[in-house]
Motif scaffolding. Structure first.
Motif, short mmCIF file in Angstrom:
data_model
loop_
_atom_site.label_atom_id
_atom_site.label_comp_id
_atom_site.label_asym_id
_atom_site.label_seq_id
_atom_site.Cartn_x
_atom_site.Cartn_y
_atom_site.Cartn_z
N PRO A 78 -16.84 6.33 92.45
CA PRO A 78 -18.11 5.58 92.37
C PRO A 78 -18.12 4.10 92.76
CG PRO A 78 -17.16 5.77 90.31
CD PRO A 78 -16.29 6.54 91.23
N GLY A 79 -19.30 3.78 93.16
CA GLY A 79 -19.26 2.28 93.76
C GLY A 79 -19.92 2.06 94.90
N THR A 80 -19.94 0.81 95.31
CA THR A 80 -20.55 0.52 96.39
C THR A 80 -19.78 0.58 97.67
OG1 THR A 80 -19.93 -1.85 96.40
CG2 THR A 80 -22.08 -1.52 95.32
N PRO A 81 -19.85 0.70 99.00
CA PRO A 81 -18.92 0.98 99.79
C PRO A 81 -18.17 -0.15 99.99
CG PRO A 81 -21.28 1.33 100.81
CD PRO A 81 -21.48 0.73 99.17
N GLY A 82 -18.63 -1.36 99.64
CA GLY A 82 -17.34 -2.49 99.72
C GLY A 82 -16.45 -2.35 98.54
N GLN A 83 -16.67 -1.65 97.58
CA GLN A 83 -15.78 -1.68 96.32
C GLN A 83 -15.13 -0.34 96.73
OE1 GLN A 83 -18.88 -0.82 93.39
NE2 GLN A 83 -18.55 -3.17 92.35
N LYS A 84 -15.45 0.67 97.12
CA LYS A 84 -14.72 1.61 97.79
C LYS A 84 -13.68 1.40 98.54
CE LYS A 84 -18.32 5.45 96.99
NZ LYS A 84 -18.91 6.68 97.66
N LEU A 85 -14.01 0.55 99.63
CA LEU A 85 -13.15 0.20 100.55
C LEU A 85 -12.00 -0.67 100.13
CD1 LEU A 85 -12.12 -0.08 103.72
CD2 LEU A 85 -13.54 -2.14 103.44
N ASP A 86 -12.35 -1.57 98.92
CA ASP A 86 -11.30 -2.39 98.33
C ASP A 86 -10.32 -1.48 97.35
OD1 ASP A 86 -12.17 -4.84 99.20
OD2 ASP A 86 -13.64 -5.22 97.66
N ALA A 87 -10.85 -0.62 96.74
CA ALA A 87 -10.22 0.27 96.09
C ALA A 87 -9.41 1.06 96.96
CB ALA A 87 -11.04 1.21 95.13
N THR A 88 -9.74 1.68 97.85
CA THR A 88 -8.86 2.56 98.78
C THR A 88 -7.81 1.58 99.34
OG1 THR A 88 -10.85 3.81 99.34
CG2 THR A 88 -9.20 4.06 101.01
N ILE A 89 -8.08 0.43 99.75
CA ILE A 89 -6.92 -0.56 100.42
C ILE A 89 -5.93 -0.79 99.40
CG2 ILE A 89 -6.42 -2.69 101.29
CD1 ILE A 89 -9.20 -2.68 102.74
N ALA A 90 -6.41 -0.84 98.15
CA ALA A 90 -5.46 -1.26 97.08
C ALA A 90 -4.56 0.07 96.85
CB ALA A 90 -6.05 -1.61 95.73
N ALA A 91 -5.41 1.13 96.84
CA ALA A 91 -4.63 2.57 96.26
C ALA A 91 -3.60 2.73 97.45
CB ALA A 91 -5.53 3.75 96.48
N GLY A 92 -3.85 2.54 99.02
CA GLY A 92 -3.15 2.69 100.10
C GLY A 92 -1.84 1.82 99.92
N LYS A 93 -1.97 0.59 99.45
CA LYS A 93 -0.73 -0.28 99.27
C LYS A 93 0.12 0.22 98.45
CE LYS A 93 -3.17 -4.53 101.09
NZ LYS A 93 -3.59 -6.00 100.78
N ASP A 94 -0.36 0.49 97.00
CA ASP A 94 0.38 1.11 96.03
C ASP A 94 1.06 2.48 96.52
OD1 ASP A 94 -0.80 -0.82 94.26
OD2 ASP A 94 -1.98 0.59 93.34
N ALA A 95 0.46 3.23 97.34
CA ALA A 95 1.04 4.38 97.86
C ALA A 95 2.09 3.95 98.66
CB ALA A 95 0.09 5.33 98.69
N VAL A 96 1.83 3.37 99.85
CA VAL A 96 3.14 2.73 100.36
C VAL A 96 4.25 2.06 99.82
CG1 VAL A 96 3.79 0.94 102.35
CG2 VAL A 96 1.64 2.47 102.45
N GLU A 97 4.07 1.45 98.67
CA GLU A 97 5.00 1.18 97.81
C GLU A 97 5.69 1.97 97.22
OE1 GLU A 97 4.82 -2.28 94.61
OE2 GLU A 97 3.88 -3.00 96.20
N GLU A 98 5.27 2.97 96.64
CA GLU A 98 5.88 4.23 95.87
C GLU A 98 6.66 5.14 96.93
OE1 GLU A 98 2.91 6.48 93.90
OE2 GLU A 98 2.21 4.93 92.63
N VAL A 99 6.13 5.22 98.10
CA VAL A 99 6.99 5.99 99.17
C VAL A 99 8.09 5.24 99.46
CG1 VAL A 99 7.04 6.83 101.61
CG2 VAL A 99 4.97 7.29 100.04
#
Length: 134
Positions: A78-99
């Motif tokens: 849920p959220g606005t497109p901007g919020q989704k983008l921010d959440a996706t970027i943060a999740a992507g950074k976390d995922a890269v760190e975990e890998v």
């Protein structure tokens, strides 16, 4: 990268074709390599490496999958497109760190096992006490 591969292939082909013995020399090299490859100590190490890779390689795809799931949930949440983008970027950074952490852990463990096996094989055999006939 293409140039390096071409250079290596060219050198190999030039060597084989350029030698007088050509195919005979290639067969000699291949025979010697197979003799070394089929030695019991070499095959024992190959088995150890296969076992280790089988155990540790599973951790990296698991981390990648977990990261993909997190990114997907962030993008479709849920959220606005901007919020989704921010959440996706943060999740992507976390995922890269975990890998990255999973890969570093696997490499560190491989180094530890390699060092342990080298030190175990380098230990001298225990000397028998000298018997002086008393």
């Amino acid at each position: 990268m293409k140039g390096k591969i071409g250079l290596v292939v060219g050198l190999g082909v030039g060597y084989v074709l350029g030698t007088r013995a050509g195919r005979e020399r290639y067969q000699q090299i291949k025979t010697q390599w197979l003799k070394v490859w089929n030695l019991d100590p070499v095959q024992e190490q190959v088995g150890k490496v296969k076992g280790f890779v089988g155990d540790k390689a599973a951790a990296i795809p698991g981390a990648v999958w977990h990261g993909v799931v997190k990114v997907t949930k962030s993008a479709t949440g849920p959220g606005t497109p901007g919020q989704k983008l921010d959440a996706t970027i943060a999740a992507g950074k976390d995922a890269v760190e975990e890998v990255s952490d999973a890969a570093e852990d696997a490499v560190d463990e491989a180094k530890d096992k390699s060092t342990a096996s080298k030190s175990a094989s380098a230990k001298p055999a225990a000397k028998k006490p000298a018997q002086n006939g008393k």
